[in-house]
Design a protein around this motif. Structure first.
Motif, PDB file in Angstrom:
ATOM      1  N   PHE A 192      36.328  31.925  42.210  1.00  0.00           N
ATOM      2  CA  PHE A 192      36.764  32.945  41.151  1.00  0.00           C
ATOM      3  C   PHE A 192      36.397  34.379  41.769  1.00  0.00           C
ATOM      4  O   PHE A 192      37.161  35.201  41.769  1.00  0.00           O
ATOM      5  CB  PHE A 192      36.416  32.506  39.998  1.00  0.00           C
ATOM      6  N   LEU A 193      35.121  34.340  42.162  1.00  0.00           N
ATOM      7  CA  LEU A 193      34.659  35.686  42.571  1.00  0.00           C
ATOM      8  C   LEU A 193      35.059  36.074  43.683  1.00  0.00           C
ATOM      9  O   LEU A 193      35.226  37.236  44.038  1.00  0.00           O
ATOM     10  CB  LEU A 193      33.214  35.564  42.591  1.00  0.00           C
ATOM     11  N   GLU A 194      35.687  35.034  44.672  1.00  0.00           N
ATOM     12  CA  GLU A 194      36.110  35.482  46.075  1.00  0.00           C
ATOM     13  C   GLU A 194      37.420  36.261  45.687  1.00  0.00           C
ATOM     14  O   GLU A 194      37.942  37.073  46.395  1.00  0.00           O
ATOM     15  CB  GLU A 194      36.617  34.209  46.711  1.00  0.00           C
ATOM     16  N   ARG A 195      38.344  35.879  44.799  1.00  0.00           N
ATOM     17  CA  ARG A 195      39.602  36.506  44.441  1.00  0.00           C
ATOM     18  C   ARG A 195      39.435  37.790  43.369  1.00  0.00           C
ATOM     19  O   ARG A 195      40.130  38.634  43.668  1.00  0.00           O
ATOM     20  CB  ARG A 195      40.357  35.427  43.608  1.00  0.00           C
ATOM     21  N   PHE A 196      38.268  37.698  42.389  1.00  0.00           N
ATOM     22  CA  PHE A 196      38.298  38.624  41.282  1.00  0.00           C
ATOM     23  C   PHE A 196      36.936  39.386  41.481  1.00  0.00           C
ATOM     24  O   PHE A 196      36.887  40.190  40.455  1.00  0.00           O
ATOM     25  CB  PHE A 196      38.697  38.139  40.097  1.00  0.00           C
ATOM     26  N   GLY A 197      35.800  39.090  42.143  1.00  0.00           N
ATOM     27  CA  GLY A 197      34.692  39.550  41.870  1.00  0.00           C
ATOM     28  C   GLY A 197      34.661  41.115  42.410  1.00  0.00           C
ATOM     29  O   GLY A 197      34.012  41.908  41.831  1.00  0.00           O
ATOM     30  N   SER A 198      35.508  41.556  43.265  1.00  0.00           N
ATOM     31  CA  SER A 198      35.420  43.228  43.483  1.00  0.00           C
ATOM     32  C   SER A 198      35.981  44.001  42.283  1.00  0.00           C
ATOM     33  O   SER A 198      35.413  45.033  42.508  1.00  0.00           O
ATOM     34  CB  SER A 198      36.423  43.254  44.622  1.00  0.00           C
ATOM     35  N   GLY A 199      36.599  43.465  41.426  1.00  0.00           N
ATOM     36  CA  GLY A 199      36.812  44.346  40.166  1.00  0.00           C
ATOM     37  C   GLY A 199      35.842  44.085  38.835  1.00  0.00           C
ATOM     38  O   GLY A 199      36.019  44.713  38.125  1.00  0.00           O
ATOM     39  N   LEU A 200      34.708  43.440  39.145  1.00  0.00           N
ATOM     40  CA  LEU A 200      33.765  43.114  38.200  1.00  0.00           C
ATOM     41  C   LEU A 200      32.550  44.062  38.477  1.00  0.00           C
ATOM     42  O   LEU A 200      32.148  44.261  39.721  1.00  0.00           O
ATOM     43  CB  LEU A 200      33.225  41.828  37.932  1.00  0.00           C
ATOM     44  N   SER A 201      31.779  44.443  37.293  1.00  0.00           N
ATOM     45  CA  SER A 201      30.483  45.170  37.679  1.00  0.00           C
ATOM     46  C   SER A 201      29.398  44.116  38.078  1.00  0.00           C
ATOM     47  O   SER A 201      29.429  43.061  37.927  1.00  0.00           O
ATOM     48  CB  SER A 201      30.037  46.085  36.343  1.00  0.00           C
TER      49      SER A 201
END
Length: 356
Positions: A192-201
């Motif tokens: 999940f972080l591979e796909r969406f982690g860049s948008g999370l603090s």
């Protein structure tokens, strides 16, 4: 099993005539044509408006209905069927809907195949109502409408044994204490972080890192009395009219707490800044609605349960994104909602309810 059409093009005037006559909605009149048009963006099912023409004038039979069918895609249909999603939705309407004053669509037909891979719901046509959008976030009046309905559901089944003795209501705390969900989260959180982690603090990711191996604590630590929760109580599963809100998509009814749906809605369906401004007042409003509907818990307990239930949305977002086919809108929705849910957990210091 009662025979029923499995897709809109298979729904014949003769079948619908027989159904409506059996319900006393038609006398000598017959259905002479049924046309359909697709609505919504559902992933697990196909939703259509059915426009109906009769052989004579009738005031009792509906001029249109909404039909909900299983997914056309074979892989999606198999996944949803094997998970019991279709069976759960039909069972909810057939066995529980009449036991709550919550506003639900009127059902004209419900059926599911023996293998649970095909189903049909024929519902009142609410296509003129507006579905919410998790990309935008709901207004305060809509939030109050939603919480009013959530309170009715929570109060209706609070402490009821009826929800504990079914084969379609999820009860993770009883079944395995959340162990299976935790194992899946441990496996899929890095993906999940591979796909969406860049948008999370960094703080949000740290909270997720802490929560994932403790998911079972969250599940098993929920205290009785329990109630029935929709468990995907977000604005895209709601239809808003001018004066009412109707809840749809009952494919995940679950044993949970009286604040589960409330916390999930405020965390994922309201913009973060709006939630921060409104949540104290909205939880006070929700507490009043619980009491109005006969569920008497203290205001302090209501707030503490709200804080704890802020974590409910995490598994839904993480696994929901990983188990669904990527698409632009879906990815935007998961990205938006996981940010909101994690920030809600941080704002409410939800780690207080977990331990090392």
């Amino acid at each position: 099993m009662i025979h029923f059409p499995t897709q809109a093009e298979d729904l014949s005037p003769e079948w619908l005539t027989e159904l409506l006559q059996a319900q006393g909605l038609l006398n000598s009149e017959t259905v002479i044509s049924v046309t359909h048009r697709t609505i919504g963006t559902g992933k697990l099912g196909s939703n259509v408006v059915l426009d109906i023409t009769y052989s004579g004038n009738t005031n009792s039979a509906p001029k249109s209905l909404v039909g909900k069918f299983s997914a056309r895609d074979e892989q999606t249909r198999a996944m949803a069927g094997l998970q019991g999603a279709y069976y759960a939705e039909v069972s909810f309407y057939e066995r529980f809907a009449q036991h709550t004053p919550m506003r639900l669509p009127k059902i004209y037909f419900s059926g599911v195949s023996d293998d649970k891979l095909q189903f049909l719901l024929l519902m009142e046509d609410l296509s003129s109502y507006r579905a919410g959008s998790n990309l935008v976030g709901e207004s305060r009046p809509h939030a109050e409408m939603a919480l009013d309905q959530a309170a009715k559901l929570a109060a209706s089944f609070y402490g009821s044994d009826s929800i504990l003795n079914t084969d379609f209501v999820v009860h993770a705390a009883r079944d395995d204490g959340g162990a299976f969900g935790q194992a899946l989260l441990i496996e899929y959180w890095p993906k999940f972080l591979e796909r969406f982690g860049s948008g999370l603090s960094a703080e949000a990711i740290a909270f997720g890192d802490y929560y994932v191996p403790r998911h079972a604590q969250f599940v098993s630590g929920r205290e009785a009395p329990y109630t029935l929760a929709h468990c995907d109580f977000r604005c895209e599963n709601m239809l808003f009219g001018e004066t009412e809100m109707v809840t749809v998509d009952w494919q995940t009814p679950s044993v949970a707490g009286p604040l589960t749906d409330c916390a999930y809605f405020l965390g994922g369906s309201v913009d973060t800044e709006d939630r921060r401004r409104w949540e104290r007042d909205l939880i006070a409003h929700y507490h009043q609605q619980l009491r109005h509907n006969g569920l008497d818990i203290s205001a302090a307990d209501c707030w503490e349960q709200y804080r704890r239930e802020s974590m409910h949305g995490l598994m839904i977002m993480i696994l929901g994104a990983c188990f669904s086919q990527p698409d632009e809108r879906g990815d935007k929705m998961f990205s938006t909602m996981i940010k909101r849910h994690l920030q809600q957990c941080l704002d409410l210091n939800a780690t207080e309810f977990l331990h090392d």
